[in-house]
Write an enzyme that holds these catalytic residues in place. Structure first.
Site, PDB file in Angstrom:
ATOM      1  N   PRO A  65       0.843  -1.201   0.000  1.00 12.88           N
ATOM      2  CA  PRO A  65       0.000   0.000   0.000  1.00 12.88           C
ATOM      3  C   PRO A  65       0.873   1.244   0.000  1.00 12.88           C
ATOM      4  O   PRO A  65       1.852   1.327   0.751  1.00 12.88           O
ATOM      5  CB  PRO A  65      -0.779  -0.120   1.318  1.00 12.88           C
ATOM      6  CG  PRO A  65       0.113  -0.940   2.205  1.00 12.88           C
ATOM      7  CD  PRO A  65       0.831  -1.893   1.295  1.00 12.88           C
ATOM      8  N   MET A  66       0.538   2.217  -0.845  1.00 11.76           N
ATOM      9  CA  MET A  66       1.314   3.459  -0.925  1.00 11.76           C
ATOM     10  C   MET A  66       0.361   4.636  -1.082  1.00 11.76           C
ATOM     11  O   MET A  66      -0.433   4.678  -2.021  1.00 11.76           O
ATOM     12  CB  MET A  66       2.305   3.395  -2.097  1.00 11.76           C
ATOM     13  CG  MET A  66       3.441   2.410  -1.867  1.00 11.76           C
ATOM     14  SD  MET A  66       4.457   2.123  -3.341  1.00 11.76           S
ATOM     15  CE  MET A  66       3.385   1.010  -4.279  1.00 11.76           C
ATOM     16  N   GLN A 129      -6.666  -1.911   3.456  1.00 14.93           N
ATOM     17  CA  GLN A 129      -5.914  -1.498   4.638  1.00 14.93           C
ATOM     18  C   GLN A 129      -6.595  -0.315   5.306  1.00 14.93           C
ATOM     19  O   GLN A 129      -6.941   0.668   4.646  1.00 14.93           O
ATOM     20  CB  GLN A 129      -4.475  -1.118   4.291  1.00 14.93           C
ATOM     21  CG  GLN A 129      -3.658  -0.823   5.553  1.00 14.93           C
ATOM     22  CD  GLN A 129      -2.231  -0.409   5.287  1.00 14.93           C
ATOM     23  OE1 GLN A 129      -2.001   0.635   4.682  1.00 14.93           O
ATOM     24  NE2 GLN A 129      -1.278  -1.216   5.738  1.00 14.93           N
ATOM     25  N   CYS A 160       3.037   2.516   9.867  1.00 14.73           N
ATOM     26  CA  CYS A 160       3.341   3.764   9.182  1.00 14.73           C
ATOM     27  C   CYS A 160       3.772   4.822  10.182  1.00 14.73           C
ATOM     28  O   CYS A 160       2.986   5.211  11.054  1.00 14.73           O
ATOM     29  CB  CYS A 160       2.133   4.255   8.393  1.00 14.73           C
ATOM     30  SG  CYS A 160       2.484   5.752   7.453  1.00 14.73           S
ATOM     31  N   LYS A 209       0.030  -4.982   9.509  1.00 15.35           N
ATOM     32  CA  LYS A 209       1.291  -4.591   8.878  1.00 15.35           C
ATOM     33  C   LYS A 209       2.029  -3.694   9.869  1.00 15.35           C
ATOM     34  O   LYS A 209       1.517  -2.653  10.272  1.00 15.35           O
ATOM     35  CB  LYS A 209       1.051  -3.853   7.563  1.00 15.35           C
ATOM     36  CG  LYS A 209       2.326  -3.552   6.776  1.00 15.35           C
ATOM     37  CD  LYS A 209       1.990  -2.931   5.415  1.00 15.35           C
ATOM     38  CE  LYS A 209       3.251  -2.721   4.580  1.00 15.35           C
ATOM     39  NZ  LYS A 209       4.139  -1.683   5.127  1.00 15.35           N
ATOM     40  N   ASN A 291       8.730  -7.570   4.203  1.00 15.24           N
ATOM     41  CA  ASN A 291       8.606  -6.323   3.462  1.00 15.24           C
ATOM     42  C   ASN A 291       9.846  -5.468   3.717  1.00 15.24           C
ATOM     43  O   ASN A 291      10.393  -5.478   4.805  1.00 15.24           O
ATOM     44  CB  ASN A 291       7.340  -5.584   3.923  1.00 15.24           C
ATOM     45  CG  ASN A 291       7.182  -4.208   3.305  1.00 15.24           C
ATOM     46  OD1 ASN A 291       6.780  -3.265   3.981  1.00 15.24           O
ATOM     47  ND2 ASN A 291       7.481  -4.067   2.039  1.00 15.24           N
ATOM     48  N   GLY A 292      10.265  -4.728   2.676  1.00 15.38           N
ATOM     49  CA  GLY A 292      11.356  -3.773   2.855  1.00 15.38           C
ATOM     50  C   GLY A 292      12.600  -4.116   2.057  1.00 15.38           C
ATOM     51  O   GLY A 292      13.158  -5.199   2.204  1.00 15.38           O
ATOM     52  N   GLY A 293      13.019  -3.186   1.187  1.00 12.44           N
ATOM     53  CA  GLY A 293      14.303  -3.296   0.527  1.00 12.44           C
ATOM     54  C   GLY A 293      14.373  -4.201  -0.682  1.00 12.44           C
ATOM     55  O   GLY A 293      15.459  -4.385  -1.243  1.00 12.44           O
TER      56      GLY A 293
END
Length: 470
Positions: A65-66, A129, A160, A209, A291-293
């Site tokens: 999600p962004m 979300q 977040c 998340k 998640n991440g990178g």
């Protein structure tokens, strides 16, 4: 079931003499896409649930999600490129879609703005979300959302750190410091699902998340230790008991103040081993997604090929923005297939053409049915053309650590033509003319100018700045 992967071998990027990119344009006509009934959505959802939820049996890839990006138009392109990938909505804050002073009708109106009329809703593999610190309103929101729409999963944002995205007070990553409140919110989601869907087997999963740790400010940031591990373990145990069966772990701690959202994705150190240890701790009880990178197909394949890792579910966001057409490669990995570049090109071409048809359909709706701005509809095409430009300019000597392009120059030209013709059709639809040129050196610049004429210079410049941060 063992899920083996085959490394997607990138097509050689030939060092041929560049040819004219811009050709005579053709018009792309828009038409309504076929839409299944809401009954069909629920049947597909039930089928997906019946296949089993365990991570090892069902490897997944999530498009993260962004905020300001993963609205329905971008999710549409993502789905056309990779139907098997799981798409997420933007984080929907309850204070935006269902304020305390507003009625359920207000909530329904906001859901329809974001997801479309429920009777024609056709998105699959979708996670909704939500961001909230109000258990009572959250329960009501979930109840009404699942009565109108079908989701794979309901997710509570607990990761977040950005105040403007929901990290203030007891929102977002701040919830990691309040496990009891998090559990109460998860219980509210569970009760909302029970009230909205009578059959337990039809209900979507509940997930959280979050980050692997949380610090109040940058001065407190340090390497995570055993106490941090025990705290996260207890936090996940608490929310699992409340009803969550899936946790997406961003492999960095969150810094609640003193770092911008961009720096929160860069400065805190990635710790994949921390996530692997947690995943092993909860194996068979809670699905863990890393998640991440993750920034390339090669990296994703390497992570998934590690047979010693208890993780087989992965999430990436910024990579999908910077290189959306790589999702075709992700689809092949999920299906455990390798394919010739010609098949990839055909898939991408078809996806872009179908997206353009969708965009034209949305753009030509009567004004009272319009849900998206022209900028919303242009964003996916902007991201596609920027990737094509990057691949056209790719130089292995200058970028030794990057994956080589999946496509040859001829294939890039072919896809460029599709995007350019789609932009031309949108310009005609919106009565905004654009320049035309056969000069290859100016081709990408001119298509960017055309997008600016539709979306607005300030909006496109913002996209450009954000993309530079990826």
């Amino acid at each position: 079931v063992a899920f083996t992967t085959t490394l997607l071998i990138a097509n050689n990027h030939p060092s041929t003499t560049t040819t004219n990119i811009d050709h005579d344009h053709g018009d792309e006509g828009g038409h309504h896409t076929s839409r299944s009934s809401i009954i069909m959505q629920h049947l597909l959802h039930i089928l997906a649930l019946s296949l089993g939820p365990t991570a090892k049996d069902a490897p997944t890839f999530h498009c993260a999600p962004m905020q300001c990006y993963t609205n329905q138009p971008l999710r549409k392109l993502f789905h056309l490129l990779s139907p098997s990938s799981i798409k997420w909505t933007e984080m929907e804050k309850l204070d935006d879609i269902f304020p305390k002073t507003k009625s359920v009708d207000y909530l329904q109106t906001n859901l329809e703005k974001r997801l479309g009329p429920s009777q024609s809703f056709d998105e699959t593999n979708l996670v909704l979300q939500l961001g909230s610190n109000d258990p009572d309103r959250l329960k009501v929101c979930v109840e009404h959302a699942v009565q109108s729409y079908s989701f794979r999963e309901l997710n509570l944002n607990c990761g977040c750190p950005a105040i403007e995205s929901g990290g203030a007070s007891t929102y977002g990553a701040s919830l990691m410091k309040q496990p009891d409140l998090t559990a109460s919110l998860i219980d509210s989601v569970k009760r909302g699902l029970e009230a909205g869907i009578s059959s337990e087997s039809d209900r979507p999963n509940i997930s959280v998340k979050c980050r692997i740790g949380v610090f109040d400010d940058a001065e407190q940031m340090r390497p995570l230790d055993e106490k941090d591990y025990d705290y996260l373990k207890e936090y996940i145990t608490t929310i699992h008991k409340a009803g969550a069966n899936h946790v997406v772990l961003h492999a960095r701690p969150a810094i609640l103040s003193g770092l911008s959202p961009v720096k929160n994705r860069i400065i805190p150190t990635l710790d994949y081993d921390f996530v692997r240890s947690i995943a092993a701790e909860f194996e068979g009880k809670v699905d863990i997604t890393l998640n991440g990178g993750i920034t390339s197909l090669t990296q994703l394949n390497s992570l998934r090929s590690d047979t010693s890792s208890p993780i087989s579910n992965y999430m990436a966001g910024r990579w999908s923005l910077r290189r959306p057409m790589d999702l075709v490669g992700v689809e092949e990995l999920l299906k455990d297939e390798s394919s010739a570049s010609s098949k990839e090109t055909t898939t991408i071409k078809t996806a872009l053409e179908n997206y353009i048809d969708y965009a034209l359909t949305m753009a030509t709706l009567p004004s009272h049915k319009q849900r998206f701005t022209t900028a919303d509809l242009c964003l996916p095409l902007y991201l596609a053309v920027e990737q094509l430009k990057d691949d056209w300019d790719y130089d292995e000597e200058d970028n030794p650590s990057e994956d080589p392009p999946l496509l040859s120059y001829d294939e890039i030209e072919s896809l460029y033509d599709v995007v350019r013709d789609g932009i031309t059709s949108l310009q005609e639809c919106c009565n905004k003319g654009g320049k035309k040129s056969k000069n290859s050196s100016n081709a990408y610049k001119l298509i960017s100018t055309s997008i600016k004429s539709l979306a607005g210079t300030k909006v496109v410049n913002k996209w450009k700045r954000n993309r530079a941060e990826l």
